[in-house]
Design a protein around this motif. Structure first.
Motif, PDB file in Angstrom:
ATOM      1  N   TRP A  89      56.015  46.563  35.247  1.00 55.71           N
ATOM      2  CA  TRP A  89      56.277  45.211  34.744  1.00 55.71           C
ATOM      3  C   TRP A  89      55.084  44.672  33.973  1.00 55.71           C
ATOM      4  CZ3 TRP A  89      54.006  40.491  34.932  1.00 55.71           C
ATOM      5  CH2 TRP A  89      54.779  39.376  34.569  1.00 55.71           C
ATOM      6  N   PHE A  90      53.890  44.963  34.446  1.00 49.68           N
ATOM      7  CA  PHE A  90      52.686  44.408  33.837  1.00 49.68           C
ATOM      8  C   PHE A  90      52.435  44.973  32.444  1.00 49.68           C
ATOM      9  CE2 PHE A  90      52.277  44.041  38.405  1.00 49.68           C
ATOM     10  CZ  PHE A  90      51.904  42.719  38.559  1.00 49.68           C
ATOM     11  N   GLU A  91      52.935  46.166  32.187  1.00 50.81           N
ATOM     12  CA  GLU A  91      52.842  46.733  30.837  1.00 50.81           C
ATOM     13  C   GLU A  91      53.963  46.217  29.945  1.00 50.81           C
ATOM     14  OE1 GLU A  91      50.296  48.321  29.726  1.00 50.81           O
ATOM     15  OE2 GLU A  91      49.372  48.301  31.717  1.00 50.81           O
ATOM     16  N   ARG A  92      55.150  46.068  30.517  1.00 51.09           N
ATOM     17  CA  ARG A  92      56.290  45.570  29.728  1.00 51.09           C
ATOM     18  C   ARG A  92      56.072  44.130  29.283  1.00 51.09           C
ATOM     19  NH1 ARG A  92      59.209  47.549  34.103  1.00 51.09           N
ATOM     20  NH2 ARG A  92      59.973  45.464  34.575  1.00 51.09           N
ATOM     21  N   HIS A  93      55.352  43.354  30.092  1.00 48.89           N
ATOM     22  CA  HIS A  93      55.107  41.934  29.790  1.00 48.89           C
ATOM     23  C   HIS A  93      53.600  41.694  29.727  1.00 48.89           C
ATOM     24  CE1 HIS A  93      59.355  41.202  30.502  1.00 48.89           C
ATOM     25  NE2 HIS A  93      59.241  41.857  31.626  1.00 48.89           N
ATOM     26  N   ARG A  94      52.922  42.483  28.918  1.00 49.72           N
ATOM     27  CA  ARG A  94      51.463  42.501  28.935  1.00 49.72           C
ATOM     28  C   ARG A  94      50.843  41.154  28.548  1.00 49.72           C
ATOM     29  NH1 ARG A  94      47.734  45.859  30.084  1.00 49.72           N
ATOM     30  NH2 ARG A  94      45.657  45.786  29.126  1.00 49.72           N
ATOM     31  N   ALA A  95      51.403  40.464  27.563  1.00 53.88           N
ATOM     32  CA  ALA A  95      50.830  39.183  27.155  1.00 53.88           C
ATOM     33  C   ALA A  95      50.941  38.150  28.283  1.00 53.88           C
ATOM     34  CB  ALA A  95      51.520  38.673  25.893  1.00 53.88           C
ATOM     35  N   ALA A  96      52.079  38.129  28.964  1.00 54.24           N
ATOM     36  CA  ALA A  96      52.239  37.205  30.094  1.00 54.24           C
ATOM     37  C   ALA A  96      51.282  37.576  31.222  1.00 54.24           C
ATOM     38  CB  ALA A  96      53.679  37.222  30.588  1.00 54.24           C
ATOM     39  N   TYR A  97      51.178  38.874  31.500  1.00 54.78           N
ATOM     40  CA  TYR A  97      50.255  39.343  32.543  1.00 54.78           C
ATOM     41  C   TYR A  97      48.818  38.942  32.242  1.00 54.78           C
ATOM     42  CZ  TYR A  97      47.094  42.846  34.607  1.00 54.78           C
ATOM     43  OH  TYR A  97      46.045  43.489  35.211  1.00 54.78           O
ATOM     44  N   LEU A  98      48.372  39.152  31.018  1.00 52.99           N
ATOM     45  CA  LEU A  98      47.004  38.790  30.659  1.00 52.99           C
ATOM     46  C   LEU A  98      46.800  37.281  30.711  1.00 52.99           C
ATOM     47  CD1 LEU A  98      46.320  41.308  27.756  1.00 52.99           C
ATOM     48  CD2 LEU A  98      45.492  41.422  30.118  1.00 52.99           C
ATOM     49  N   SER A  99      47.821  36.527  30.374  1.00 55.50           N
ATOM     50  CA  SER A  99      47.745  35.066  30.500  1.00 55.50           C
ATOM     51  C   SER A  99      47.527  34.674  31.960  1.00 55.50           C
ATOM     52  CB  SER A  99      49.025  34.421  29.970  1.00 55.50           C
ATOM     53  OG  SER A  99      49.247  34.722  28.611  1.00 55.50           O
ATOM     54  N   GLU A 100      48.273  35.299  32.856  1.00 55.40           N
ATOM     55  CA  GLU A 100      48.128  35.028  34.284  1.00 55.40           C
ATOM     56  C   GLU A 100      46.753  35.470  34.787  1.00 55.40           C
ATOM     57  OE1 GLU A 100      52.896  35.644  35.312  1.00 55.40           O
ATOM     58  OE2 GLU A 100      51.402  37.025  36.125  1.00 55.40           O
ATOM     59  N   LEU A 101      46.317  36.635  34.356  1.00 58.54           N
ATOM     60  CA  LEU A 101      45.027  37.172  34.782  1.00 58.54           C
ATOM     61  C   LEU A 101      43.889  36.226  34.397  1.00 58.54           C
ATOM     62  CD1 LEU A 101      43.899  39.863  36.070  1.00 58.54           C
ATOM     63  CD2 LEU A 101      43.456  40.587  33.720  1.00 58.54           C
ATOM     64  N   LEU A 102      43.934  35.699  33.190  1.00 59.66           N
ATOM     65  CA  LEU A 102      42.882  34.798  32.734  1.00 59.66           C
ATOM     66  C   LEU A 102      42.944  33.451  33.452  1.00 59.66           C
ATOM     67  CD1 LEU A 102      42.919  35.613  28.920  1.00 59.66           C
ATOM     68  CD2 LEU A 102      41.168  36.243  30.595  1.00 59.66           C
ATOM     69  N   ALA A 103      44.140  33.009  33.799  1.00 57.39           N
ATOM     70  CA  ALA A 103      44.256  31.754  34.557  1.00 57.39           C
ATOM     71  C   ALA A 103      43.645  31.908  35.942  1.00 57.39           C
ATOM     72  CB  ALA A 103      45.722  31.333  34.650  1.00 57.39           C
ATOM     73  N   VAL A 104      43.884  33.047  36.573  1.00 58.34           N
ATOM     74  CA  VAL A 104      43.264  33.315  37.873  1.00 58.34           C
ATOM     75  C   VAL A 104      41.751  33.410  37.727  1.00 58.34           C
ATOM     76  CG1 VAL A 104      43.054  35.009  39.729  1.00 58.34           C
ATOM     77  CG2 VAL A 104      45.316  34.419  38.837  1.00 58.34           C
ATOM     78  N   ARG A 105      41.299  34.130  36.688  1.00 56.25           N
ATOM     79  CA  ARG A 105      39.868  34.301  36.450  1.00 56.25           C
ATOM     80  C   ARG A 105      39.149  32.957  36.313  1.00 56.25           C
ATOM     81  NH1 ARG A 105      35.978  37.442  37.568  1.00 56.25           N
ATOM     82  NH2 ARG A 105      35.733  35.475  38.666  1.00 56.25           N
ATOM     83  N   ALA A 106      39.845  31.965  35.755  1.00 58.64           N
ATOM     84  CA  ALA A 106      39.235  30.658  35.522  1.00 58.64           C
ATOM     85  C   ALA A 106      38.796  29.974  36.817  1.00 58.64           C
ATOM     86  CB  ALA A 106      40.207  29.756  34.762  1.00 58.64           C
ATOM     87  N   LEU A 107      39.456  30.275  37.937  1.00 68.17           N
ATOM     88  CA  LEU A 107      39.148  29.603  39.199  1.00 68.17           C
ATOM     89  C   LEU A 107      38.495  30.513  40.232  1.00 68.17           C
ATOM     90  CD1 LEU A 107      42.288  27.316  39.731  1.00 68.17           C
ATOM     91  CD2 LEU A 107      40.165  26.842  38.514  1.00 68.17           C
ATOM     92  N   LEU A 108      38.472  31.815  39.978  1.00 67.84           N
ATOM     93  CA  LEU A 108      37.938  32.765  40.957  1.00 67.84           C
ATOM     94  C   LEU A 108      36.409  32.808  40.875  1.00 67.84           C
ATOM     95  CD1 LEU A 108      39.422  34.746  42.936  1.00 67.84           C
ATOM     96  CD2 LEU A 108      38.814  36.561  41.315  1.00 67.84           C
ATOM     97  N   PRO A 109      35.711  32.803  42.009  1.00 66.80           N
ATOM     98  CA  PRO A 109      34.249  32.929  41.971  1.00 66.80           C
ATOM     99  C   PRO A 109      33.816  34.225  41.284  1.00 66.80           C
ATOM    100  CG  PRO A 109      34.971  32.208  44.145  1.00 66.80           C
ATOM    101  CD  PRO A 109      36.213  32.576  43.381  1.00 66.80           C
ATOM    102  N   TRP A 110      32.668  34.176  40.660  1.00 68.24           N
ATOM    103  CA  TRP A 110      32.148  35.333  39.933  1.00 68.24           C
ATOM    104  C   TRP A 110      31.391  36.291  40.834  1.00 68.24           C
ATOM    105  CZ3 TRP A 110      33.118  36.800  34.967  1.00 68.24           C
ATOM    106  CH2 TRP A 110      33.777  35.860  34.162  1.00 68.24           C
ATOM    107  N   GLU A 111      31.023  35.850  42.022  1.00 66.23           N
ATOM    108  CA  GLU A 111      30.264  36.718  42.915  1.00 66.23           C
ATOM    109  C   GLU A 111      30.660  36.445  44.353  1.00 66.23           C
ATOM    110  OE1 GLU A 111      26.235  35.795  42.054  1.00 66.23           O
ATOM    111  OE2 GLU A 111      26.318  33.773  42.892  1.00 66.23           O
TER     112      GLU A 111
END
Length: 222
Positions: free
Chosen positions: A20-42
């Motif tokens: 699914w993540f390859e079939r909907h790669r743009a949506a997946y990357l959008s979700e990944l970056l939204a999570v990254r925005a709030l996740l601690p870096w360390e």
């Protein structure tokens, strides 16, 4: 042990799920970056419901648990240390993680409140929880609800609204909420990465970050 009806589709169709993540790669990357925005870096991190590691792997989350054991080889291949375990009974000592990640898992656990209590237990005081979820009140949530019987993964899911998740987090000892959102169009129409917007109400995929209360940690240590 009989298969959990919410987990069984991921056991039987793990390759289809990961694709699914390859079939909907743009949506997946959008979700990944939204999570990254709030996740601690360390810090030491745990993903509850790691699945095939599509989030933990690229985000550098070191550990992950999932009840669908067949998905864990994918996550392991993406650099995550994994264990087959239940979200409501985490196999870790108290206060050993700096942050916990939960992406599209809250709708599949049997007891969301018990899962959040367990996460609060294994987080250090002031630790961060980040939850990615499908908004029941958003367009994608409505679509999943109306077509749930047709979707092998979501037919047994329990979708939540942002207000319901915030109430559960408050009840289980979390504070200081920050919400972001993305994926505002049907998946078939998303061909580029969508921007991250603050708040809720416009995106189908919501991410909330919150902190475990220090008072809860003090009570646990008393």
């Amino acid at each position: 042990m009989a298969p959990n009806p919410k987990t069984e589709p991921f056991i039987l169709h793990h390759r289809r799920y990961d694709d699914w993540f390859e079939r909907h790669r743009a949506a997946y990357l959008s979700e990944l970056l939204a999570v990254r925005a709030l996740l601690p870096w360390e810090g030491r991190g745990l993903e509850v419901g790691v699945g095939t590691g599509r989030f933990a792997g690229p985000l550098g989350v070191q550990l992950g648990i999932d009840l669908a054991g067949e998905t864990l080889s994918y996550a392991r291949g993406r650099g995550v240390t994994v264990a087959c375990a239940v979200a409501e009974a985490l196999p870790f000592a108290d206060a050993v993680f700096d942050y916990a990640l939960v992406v599209t898992t809250i709708c599949f656990v049997d007891d969301a409140r018990a899962m959040l209590r367990e996460i609060a237990r294994v987080l250090r005081p002031g630790g961060t929880i980040v939850i990615g979820m499908i908004d029941r009140e958003g367009p994608l949530g409505h679509d999943h609800l109306t077509r749930r019987a047709e979707n092998v993964f979501y037919r047994t899911a329990t979708f939540y609204s942002a207000a319901e998740v915030e109430a559960l987090l408050t009840e289980t000892g979390f504070r200081h909420f920050v919400w972001v959102q993305t994926v505002s169009a049907p998946l078939s129409e998303i061909h580029e990465i969508e921007p991250i917007r603050p708040g809720t109400g416009r995106g189908a995929f919501l991410v909330v970050g919150a902190q475990a209360s220090r008072e809860q940690g003090e009570r646990r240590g008393s």
